[in-house]
Motif scaffolding. Sequence first.
Motif, PDB file in Angstrom:
ATOM      1  N   THR A   5      -0.008  12.453  -8.581  1.00  0.00           N
ATOM      2  CA  THR A   5      -0.733  13.700  -8.331  1.00  0.00           C
ATOM      3  C   THR A   5       0.230  14.877  -8.336  1.00  0.00           C
ATOM      4  O   THR A   5      -0.152  15.992  -8.672  1.00  0.00           O
ATOM      5  CB  THR A   5      -1.458  13.647  -6.977  1.00  0.00           C
ATOM      6  N   GLY A   6       1.480  14.612  -7.972  1.00  0.00           N
ATOM      7  CA  GLY A   6       2.467  15.687  -8.011  1.00  0.00           C
ATOM      8  C   GLY A   6       2.613  16.263  -9.406  1.00  0.00           C
ATOM      9  O   GLY A   6       2.899  17.443  -9.582  1.00  0.00           O
ATOM     10  N   ALA A  22     -10.920   6.388  -5.246  1.00  0.00           N
ATOM     11  CA  ALA A  22     -10.616   5.715  -6.508  1.00  0.00           C
ATOM     12  C   ALA A  22     -10.846   4.218  -6.375  1.00  0.00           C
ATOM     13  O   ALA A  22     -11.386   3.582  -7.279  1.00  0.00           O
ATOM     14  CB  ALA A  22      -9.174   6.003  -6.906  1.00  0.00           C
ATOM     15  N   ALA A  23     -10.467   3.671  -5.204  1.00  0.00           N
ATOM     16  CA  ALA A  23     -10.664   2.231  -5.007  1.00  0.00           C
ATOM     17  C   ALA A  23     -12.146   1.896  -5.030  1.00  0.00           C
ATOM     18  O   ALA A  23     -12.577   0.928  -5.672  1.00  0.00           O
ATOM     19  CB  ALA A  23     -10.037   1.798  -3.683  1.00  0.00           C
ATOM     20  N   VAL A  36       2.093   1.861  -3.463  1.00  0.00           N
ATOM     21  CA  VAL A  36       1.041   2.446  -4.285  1.00  0.00           C
ATOM     22  C   VAL A  36       0.847   3.905  -3.893  1.00  0.00           C
ATOM     23  O   VAL A  36       0.729   4.792  -4.747  1.00  0.00           O
ATOM     24  CB  VAL A  36      -0.282   1.658  -4.132  1.00  0.00           C
ATOM     25  N   TYR A  37       0.854   4.131  -2.569  1.00  0.00           N
ATOM     26  CA  TYR A  37       0.694   5.492  -2.078  1.00  0.00           C
ATOM     27  C   TYR A  37       1.793   6.395  -2.647  1.00  0.00           C
ATOM     28  O   TYR A  37       1.536   7.489  -3.146  1.00  0.00           O
ATOM     29  CB  TYR A  37       0.732   5.480  -0.548  1.00  0.00           C
ATOM     30  N   SER A  77     -14.548   3.636  -6.491  1.00  0.00           N
ATOM     31  CA  SER A  77     -15.101   3.754  -7.850  1.00  0.00           C
ATOM     32  C   SER A  77     -14.631   2.595  -8.708  1.00  0.00           C
ATOM     33  O   SER A  77     -15.372   2.117  -9.577  1.00  0.00           O
ATOM     34  CB  SER A  77     -14.745   5.094  -8.480  1.00  0.00           C
ATOM     35  N   CYS A  78     -13.412   2.125  -8.452  1.00  0.00           N
ATOM     36  CA  CYS A  78     -12.912   0.969  -9.197  1.00  0.00           C
ATOM     37  C   CYS A  78     -13.864  -0.208  -9.023  1.00  0.00           C
ATOM     38  O   CYS A  78     -14.261  -0.863  -9.985  1.00  0.00           O
ATOM     39  CB  CYS A  78     -11.524   0.611  -8.690  1.00  0.00           C
ATOM     40  N   ARG A 109      -1.660  17.304   2.158  1.00  0.00           N
ATOM     41  CA  ARG A 109      -1.624  16.704   0.831  1.00  0.00           C
ATOM     42  C   ARG A 109      -1.644  15.182   0.946  1.00  0.00           C
ATOM     43  O   ARG A 109      -2.314  14.484   0.202  1.00  0.00           O
ATOM     44  CB  ARG A 109      -0.379  17.169   0.092  1.00  0.00           C
ATOM     45  N   ILE A 136       0.836  -1.198   0.000  1.00  0.00           N
ATOM     46  CA  ILE A 136       0.000   0.000   0.000  1.00  0.00           C
ATOM     47  C   ILE A 136       0.872   1.249   0.000  1.00  0.00           C
ATOM     48  O   ILE A 136       0.593   2.224  -0.690  1.00  0.00           O
ATOM     49  CB  ILE A 136      -0.937  -0.013   1.238  1.00  0.00           C
ATOM     50  N   MET A 192       1.033   7.193  -6.104  1.00  0.00           N
ATOM     51  CA  MET A 192      -0.040   8.182  -6.199  1.00  0.00           C
ATOM     52  C   MET A 192       0.501   9.584  -5.900  1.00  0.00           C
ATOM     53  O   MET A 192       0.089  10.557  -6.524  1.00  0.00           O
ATOM     54  CB  MET A 192      -1.171   7.843  -5.225  1.00  0.00           C
ATOM     55  N   VAL A 193       1.424   9.663  -4.954  1.00  0.00           N
ATOM     56  CA  VAL A 193       2.025  10.960  -4.643  1.00  0.00           C
ATOM     57  C   VAL A 193       2.727  11.511  -5.878  1.00  0.00           C
ATOM     58  O   VAL A 193       2.547  12.669  -6.257  1.00  0.00           O
ATOM     59  CB  VAL A 193       3.028  10.829  -3.474  1.00  0.00           C
ATOM     60  N   LEU A 217      -8.132  10.356  -1.940  1.00  0.00           N
ATOM     61  CA  LEU A 217      -8.250  10.098  -3.383  1.00  0.00           C
ATOM     62  C   LEU A 217      -8.125   8.612  -3.662  1.00  0.00           C
ATOM     63  O   LEU A 217      -8.906   8.035  -4.428  1.00  0.00           O
ATOM     64  CB  LEU A 217      -7.165  10.878  -4.125  1.00  0.00           C
ATOM     65  N   MET A 218      -7.135   7.979  -2.996  1.00  0.00           N
ATOM     66  CA  MET A 218      -6.948   6.548  -3.225  1.00  0.00           C
ATOM     67  C   MET A 218      -8.179   5.762  -2.792  1.00  0.00           C
ATOM     68  O   MET A 218      -8.627   4.857  -3.500  1.00  0.00           O
ATOM     69  CB  MET A 218      -5.721   6.050  -2.451  1.00  0.00           C
ATOM     70  N   LEU A 242      -6.219   2.784 -10.214  1.00  0.00           N
ATOM     71  CA  LEU A 242      -6.970   3.697  -9.352  1.00  0.00           C
ATOM     72  C   LEU A 242      -7.243   5.009 -10.090  1.00  0.00           C
ATOM     73  O   LEU A 242      -8.360   5.540 -10.055  1.00  0.00           O
ATOM     74  CB  LEU A 242      -6.189   3.963  -8.064  1.00  0.00           C
ATOM     75  N   SER A 243      -6.227   5.509 -10.798  1.00  0.00           N
ATOM     76  CA  SER A 243      -6.423   6.771 -11.506  1.00  0.00           C
ATOM     77  C   SER A 243      -7.490   6.629 -12.582  1.00  0.00           C
ATOM     78  O   SER A 243      -8.320   7.523 -12.768  1.00  0.00           O
ATOM     79  CB  SER A 243      -5.131   7.231 -12.162  1.00  0.00           C
ATOM     80  N   ILE A 276      -4.361  12.710  -0.670  1.00  0.00           N
ATOM     81  CA  ILE A 276      -4.044  11.579  -1.560  1.00  0.00           C
ATOM     82  C   ILE A 276      -4.641  10.293  -1.010  1.00  0.00           C
ATOM     83  O   ILE A 276      -5.155   9.458  -1.749  1.00  0.00           O
ATOM     84  CB  ILE A 276      -2.516  11.462  -1.744  1.00  0.00           C
TER      85      ILE A 276
END
Lengths: 325, 267
Positions: A13-14, B15-16, A5-6, B18-19, B4, A2, A9-10, B11-12, A161-162, B8
């Motif tokens: 989004t960055g 997103a999960a 993945v996090y 919605s996935c 931030r 995780i 994602m950082v 958001l994750m 996820l995106s 995030i």
Amino acid sequence: MINLVYNEMVKLTGKRRLVVVTVIIAILISLFTYAQYQQAIENRERYGDVDWRTALEQRIQMWESRLERNRTAEETQELEIRIAQQRYYLEHDINPSEPGAPTFVRGFVENGINLLLPLMVMVVAADIVSSEHSGGTMKVLLTKPIRRSRILLSKYVALTLSVSAIITIFGLLSAVISGLVFGFQGWNAPVLTGFAVSGGELDATSVRTLPQWEYILMELGLAWYVSLIIATITFMLSVLVRSTAAVMGIMLACLIAGTILSSMVASWETAKYLFMVNLELIDYLEDAAPPIEGMSLGFSFIVLLVWGISALAVAFVSFTRRDVY
Amino acid sequence: MTRRGKAIGWLMGAAAVSCIVWAGGLAWTMTDYFGDSPAVVAEKPPAEEEQPAAPIVADDGRLRIAALGDSLTRGAGDPEGKGYVGYMTDLLQDKLDDEIELTNMAVNGQISSELLTLLDQDSNAASQVKAADIIVLSIGGNDLFQGGQTLKRLDEANIETIELAYEQDLTTILTKLRSLNTTARIFLIGLYNPFMELEDHERTSEIVREWNFNAAEIAAAYPDTVMVPTYDLFQLQVLDYLARDLFHPNAEGYKLIGERVAALITE
């Protein structure tokens, strides 16, 4: 995992990619909403003196008289369902030519599935691996005591996820923006589905209606699937090709070739195994004929699945085995 | 940075979720599109329930014709596929001011018992009959000739069994039609003898004449019901008026029948 993945994602989004995509989608939706709004005004001017209810009733009557002299059972059934649909509009006081947000969403997803959504997804997916090369961070990443496959997997999960987030943003934004203009009515309006094409002829024996919200959910599910496959293929290219611009170029060429091909490949039968002519999954729910004989939802689904799985396999094999220097 | 980070995280999570939702939507589409045929069937009845509700409009200056029966009404053998009903409609269109609405519910090869089932079970057919101003009906040819099988057994007993069954069915059909629609004029198309040129033609002609006579007797018991003879039309030059199968009329033959029926229909 995780955390990996996090971390991805950082990074993602960055780069403000999701923001860019959201802004693009919002602008496009506003444009189309405005266009629809103008259309509605024009319709009102043109048919202003004719009440839409009268027009609907006339249409129902016309279909009913056609029903009476009808010969085939299939056509009869289709007409009956269409009449029932029009009756629904009348009873629930929905003007079909001035639809609410749900109808807009439905149409927008339908039109966006083969080019707009893949493009948006591509913006996120194109540099997810290749930017590590161009930014010079790849070596840092690979010197960490983590298996390469896990690194790539975390990137892929972040991408998935995106993609899901983009579909959600797409659906929500189009519902909200168009809803502000047209209103939010019509979630339960009936939508025709269940057409099948057999032997070049439209088979309407299993036509039925679905409530619109159900139909939209189905559409978004299909759009999500298509976007995910496009993302996966882009992901593979991003692993194989180091230049982000090249990844974008190749994918763009494929997608645009797909839209051109779909309209002219009817005679080139093996083209149906290309992923880009199989993107318009939503058409199968409607009464549109497939671009090539013998294509169906199941067929396209499997072709896309095969492309997706192979792309993923190629990406993983290449990423874990390649020398990086 | 922590803000931030939290964003995030959210958001994750979103997103999960919605996935999962979109994957669910996809799965739903697939099950709906492929399996689920019971659901399709289950949704059909409401559509059929609509049928009786489909309003059958009363007098609005249109002449509604309901055509029932066998291949003769369907138009088999006519290269244009119009059949006598088609030619009749053409003639009526010239003759009358009314707009003509034709519903042809004939089925190739239909016999009298099948027509009865149709009237009993097809609510659409029944409502068409109810709405009709004119009902044209051709039935019996397949009962009698059975695709030519009867020619091999022309003995009295066999013909009599066939004929008795037919007469019962015809009576039931006409009663049924009259109970559905008390005012429409009914035209029952009589039989001709397509085997006029064959060796047993004396016997077959006799059978057909008797058949027609009995049918006319039955029809006479109902008001506004006319038995239209066709035997005479084909009597002298049967081969000129028959299609290649030497059973159904050709376009010329159908025109003769159509003209005859059209002549009987006046405003």
